[in-house]
Design a protein around this motif. Structure first.
Motif, PDB file in Angstrom:
ATOM      1  N   SER A   1       3.906 -56.706   8.027  1.00 34.77           N
ATOM      2  CA  SER A   1       4.277 -55.349   7.631  1.00 34.77           C
ATOM      3  C   SER A   1       3.053 -54.434   7.582  1.00 34.77           C
ATOM      4  O   SER A   1       3.137 -53.248   7.912  1.00 34.77           O
ATOM      5  CB  SER A   1       4.985 -55.365   6.276  1.00 34.77           C
ATOM      6  OG  SER A   1       4.141 -55.866   5.269  1.00 34.77           O
ATOM      7  N   VAL A   2       1.897 -54.980   7.178  1.00 36.72           N
ATOM      8  CA  VAL A   2       0.662 -54.194   7.150  1.00 36.72           C
ATOM      9  C   VAL A   2       0.255 -53.813   8.563  1.00 36.72           C
ATOM     10  O   VAL A   2      -0.106 -52.659   8.841  1.00 36.72           O
ATOM     11  CB  VAL A   2      -0.475 -54.989   6.466  1.00 36.72           C
ATOM     12  CG1 VAL A   2      -1.811 -54.266   6.637  1.00 36.72           C
ATOM     13  CG2 VAL A   2      -0.164 -55.184   4.993  1.00 36.72           C
ATOM     14  N   LEU A   3       0.331 -54.763   9.478  1.00 39.27           N
ATOM     15  CA  LEU A   3      -0.026 -54.487  10.869  1.00 39.27           C
ATOM     16  C   LEU A   3       0.916 -53.450  11.483  1.00 39.27           C
ATOM     17  O   LEU A   3       0.482 -52.567  12.221  1.00 39.27           O
ATOM     18  CB  LEU A   3       0.018 -55.778  11.691  1.00 39.27           C
ATOM     19  CG  LEU A   3      -1.113 -56.773  11.423  1.00 39.27           C
ATOM     20  CD1 LEU A   3      -0.857 -58.083  12.153  1.00 39.27           C
ATOM     21  CD2 LEU A   3      -2.464 -56.194  11.843  1.00 39.27           C
TER      22      LEU A   3
ATOM     23  N   ASP B   1       5.587 -58.755  17.118  1.00 36.90           N
ATOM     24  CA  ASP B   1       5.302 -60.046  17.741  1.00 36.90           C
ATOM     25  C   ASP B   1       5.161 -59.882  19.258  1.00 36.90           C
ATOM     26  O   ASP B   1       4.315 -60.527  19.884  1.00 36.90           O
ATOM     27  CB  ASP B   1       6.415 -61.038  17.415  1.00 36.90           C
ATOM     28  CG  ASP B   1       6.623 -61.180  15.911  1.00 36.90           C
ATOM     29  OD1 ASP B   1       5.681 -61.603  15.226  1.00 36.90           O
ATOM     30  OD2 ASP B   1       7.705 -60.815  15.429  1.00 36.90           O
ATOM     31  N   VAL B   2       5.975 -59.019  19.829  1.00 36.93           N
ATOM     32  CA  VAL B   2       5.856 -58.733  21.262  1.00 36.93           C
ATOM     33  C   VAL B   2       4.514 -58.073  21.554  1.00 36.93           C
ATOM     34  O   VAL B   2       3.830 -58.399  22.534  1.00 36.93           O
ATOM     35  CB  VAL B   2       7.017 -57.827  21.732  1.00 36.93           C
ATOM     36  CG1 VAL B   2       6.793 -57.381  23.173  1.00 36.93           C
ATOM     37  CG2 VAL B   2       8.352 -58.557  21.593  1.00 36.93           C
ATOM     38  N   GLN B   3       4.118 -57.152  20.688  1.00 35.35           N
ATOM     39  CA  GLN B   3       2.847 -56.457  20.866  1.00 35.35           C
ATOM     40  C   GLN B   3       1.670 -57.429  20.760  1.00 35.35           C
ATOM     41  O   GLN B   3       0.714 -57.367  21.539  1.00 35.35           O
ATOM     42  CB  GLN B   3       2.721 -55.361  19.805  1.00 35.35           C
ATOM     43  CG  GLN B   3       1.506 -54.455  19.982  1.00 35.35           C
ATOM     44  CD  GLN B   3       1.438 -53.404  18.888  1.00 35.35           C
ATOM     45  OE1 GLN B   3       2.444 -53.127  18.225  1.00 35.35           O
ATOM     46  NE2 GLN B   3       0.266 -52.845  18.704  1.00 35.35           N
TER      47      GLN B   3
ATOM     48  N   LYS C   1      -4.429 -65.830  15.823  1.00 40.79           N
ATOM     49  CA  LYS C   1      -3.652 -66.996  15.424  1.00 40.79           C
ATOM     50  C   LYS C   1      -2.498 -66.595  14.520  1.00 40.79           C
ATOM     51  O   LYS C   1      -2.635 -65.700  13.685  1.00 40.79           O
ATOM     52  CB  LYS C   1      -4.542 -68.013  14.718  1.00 40.79           C
ATOM     53  CG  LYS C   1      -5.617 -68.604  15.626  1.00 40.79           C
ATOM     54  CD  LYS C   1      -6.405 -69.694  14.921  1.00 40.79           C
ATOM     55  CE  LYS C   1      -7.417 -70.323  15.851  1.00 40.79           C
ATOM     56  NZ  LYS C   1      -8.184 -71.410  15.196  1.00 40.79           N
ATOM     57  N   THR C   2      -1.383 -67.257  14.700  1.00 40.64           N
ATOM     58  CA  THR C   2      -0.223 -67.038  13.844  1.00 40.64           C
ATOM     59  C   THR C   2      -0.336 -67.883  12.589  1.00 40.64           C
ATOM     60  O   THR C   2      -0.634 -69.074  12.669  1.00 40.64           O
ATOM     61  CB  THR C   2       1.073 -67.406  14.589  1.00 40.64           C
ATOM     62  OG1 THR C   2       1.183 -66.625  15.781  1.00 40.64           O
ATOM     63  CG2 THR C   2       2.294 -67.156  13.710  1.00 40.64           C
ATOM     64  N   VAL C   3      -0.131 -67.262  11.448  1.00 39.86           N
ATOM     65  CA  VAL C   3      -0.084 -67.988  10.175  1.00 39.86           C
ATOM     66  C   VAL C   3       1.379 -67.979   9.742  1.00 39.86           C
ATOM     67  O   VAL C   3       1.899 -66.952   9.313  1.00 39.86           O
ATOM     68  CB  VAL C   3      -0.976 -67.327   9.108  1.00 39.86           C
ATOM     69  CG1 VAL C   3      -0.920 -68.127   7.813  1.00 39.86           C
ATOM     70  CG2 VAL C   3      -2.408 -67.202   9.610  1.00 39.86           C
ATOM     71  N   ARG C   4       2.025 -69.106   9.899  1.00 40.05           N
ATOM     72  CA  ARG C   4       3.475 -69.176   9.684  1.00 40.05           C
ATOM     73  C   ARG C   4       3.858 -68.685   8.295  1.00 40.05           C
ATOM     74  O   ARG C   4       3.307 -69.115   7.285  1.00 40.05           O
ATOM     75  CB  ARG C   4       3.966 -70.612   9.891  1.00 40.05           C
ATOM     76  CG  ARG C   4       5.482 -70.747   9.912  1.00 40.05           C
ATOM     77  CD  ARG C   4       5.881 -72.148  10.296  1.00 40.05           C
ATOM     78  NE  ARG C   4       5.428 -72.498  11.629  1.00 40.05           N
ATOM     79  CZ  ARG C   4       6.048 -72.167  12.757  1.00 40.05           C
ATOM     80  NH1 ARG C   4       7.160 -71.445  12.686  1.00 40.05           N
ATOM     81  NH2 ARG C   4       5.586 -72.540  13.925  1.00 40.05           N
ATOM     82  N   GLY C   5       4.806 -67.743   8.258  1.00 45.87           N
ATOM     83  CA  GLY C   5       5.291 -67.206   7.010  1.00 45.87           C
ATOM     84  C   GLY C   5       4.387 -66.177   6.365  1.00 45.87           C
ATOM     85  O   GLY C   5       4.707 -65.655   5.298  1.00 45.87           O
ATOM     86  N   ALA C   6       3.236 -65.886   7.018  1.00 46.74           N
ATOM     87  CA  ALA C   6       2.289 -64.948   6.400  1.00 46.74           C
ATOM     88  C   ALA C   6       1.919 -63.793   7.321  1.00 46.74           C
ATOM     89  O   ALA C   6       1.878 -62.642   6.895  1.00 46.74           O
ATOM     90  CB  ALA C   6       1.026 -65.690   5.968  1.00 46.74           C
ATOM     91  N   GLY C   7       1.636 -64.081   8.593  1.00 44.21           N
ATOM     92  CA  GLY C   7       1.245 -63.011   9.513  1.00 44.21           C
ATOM     93  C   GLY C   7       0.317 -63.518  10.579  1.00 44.21           C
ATOM     94  O   GLY C   7       0.555 -64.570  11.184  1.00 44.21           O
ATOM     95  N   TYR C   8      -0.766 -62.813  10.795  1.00 45.99           N
ATOM     96  CA  TYR C   8      -1.726 -63.162  11.845  1.00 45.99           C
ATOM     97  C   TYR C   8      -3.145 -63.095  11.294  1.00 45.99           C
ATOM     98  O   TYR C   8      -3.421 -62.395  10.315  1.00 45.99           O
ATOM     99  CB  TYR C   8      -1.608 -62.202  13.031  1.00 45.99           C
ATOM    100  CG  TYR C   8      -0.284 -62.274  13.758  1.00 45.99           C
ATOM    101  CD1 TYR C   8      -0.053 -63.257  14.712  1.00 45.99           C
ATOM    102  CD2 TYR C   8       0.735 -61.367  13.478  1.00 45.99           C
ATOM    103  CE1 TYR C   8       1.163 -63.333  15.378  1.00 45.99           C
ATOM    104  CE2 TYR C   8       1.950 -61.430  14.145  1.00 45.99           C
ATOM    105  CZ  TYR C   8       2.161 -62.423  15.099  1.00 45.99           C
ATOM    106  OH  TYR C   8       3.358 -62.496  15.749  1.00 45.99           O
TER     107      TYR C   8
END
Length: 237
Positions: free
Chosen positions: A179-181, A198-200, A219-226
């Motif tokens: 949401s911050v991104l 996610d597409v971006q 890197k993807t942090v599952r359940g948290a973001g990037y």
């Protein structure tokens, strides 16, 4: 711009709170709990440090001894902290080469202001934000809004690509909420089924030649973001 700080304080709670506060303000923080652990950390990281924060009262030595040792080896800026109200401590610390002095208890915001002031005098901080962000051979020019790859070729970026990459390189190593991104790049919140971010991210990974299945940069942090995991250096011109 190097923003790595080594803090020595014998109080575990103080160390933890200070580390969390400084990291929230985009500083990298190393911790030591006494003189011996400080010496180990200092010798390991002295070439990368931008500042040292010394507590005067330590269980096995004192901050004055450590300050004198630092000055024999390095010109790294030093801020000293003390619970003593005696001006003698302040005078001794400054005579030994400390750059600033702050009494305990202190407001973390005041310490942050002192850190920024010392960094500015040392040429670490600048009133103007960096122009260039460099990572893994890439260079992002925030004035020309261009990205150059390791071969020196300009990488085509859309406006959204640029905004996303700029925010990522400004916050390396931080877990950034989706949401911050979205707010930073699009100026709006994401709906529960909105996958546009996610597409971006996937598109930006392609621009950076970052393997989507096993990404090394974003890197993807599952359940948290990037998280942007590359080491980032900066320059003002």
């Amino acid at each position: 711009m190097n923003r790595k700080i080594l803090v020595v304080d014998d109080d575990q709670k103080t160390r933890a709170l200070l580390k969390a506060y400084l990291e929230k303000n985009q500083y990298e923080v190393r911790l030591a709990h006494d003189g011996a652990s400080f010496m180990t950390e200092f010798e390991r990281y002295k070439d990368d440090l931008s500042l040292v924060i010394l507590d005067v009262m330590l269980p096995d030595t004192d901050g004055f001894v450590l300050c004198a040792h630092i000055r024999k080896r390095s010109s790294i800026p030093v801020i000293m902290l003390t619970a003593s109200a005696d001006d003698t401590d302040k005078i001794v610390g400054l005579e030994l080469g400390a750059d600033d002095y702050l009494g305990k208890p202190y407001n973390p915001r005041e310490l942050l202001a002192r850190i920024k002031a010392v960094h500015r005098r040392a040429g670490v901080e600048s009133g103007a934000p960096p122009r260039f962000y460099r990572f893994n051979g890439f260079s992002l020019d925030t004035v020309e809004r261009t990205l150059t790859d390791p071969a020196g070729e300009v990488v085509k970026l859309t406006g959204l690509d640029f905004q996303l990459l700029k925010y990522l390189v400004e916050h390396p190593g931080e877990i950034l909420d989706r949401s911050v991104l979205a707010e930073e790049t699009r100026g709006r919140d994401l709906g529960p089924l909105d996958r546009s971010l996610d597409v971006q991210v996937s598109r930006l990974r392609q621009r950076l030649m970052d393997d989507g299945k096993q990404p090394a940069l974003i890197k993807t942090v599952r359940g948290a973001g990037y998280v942007f995991s590359a080491e980032v250096s900066t320059a003002h011109g």
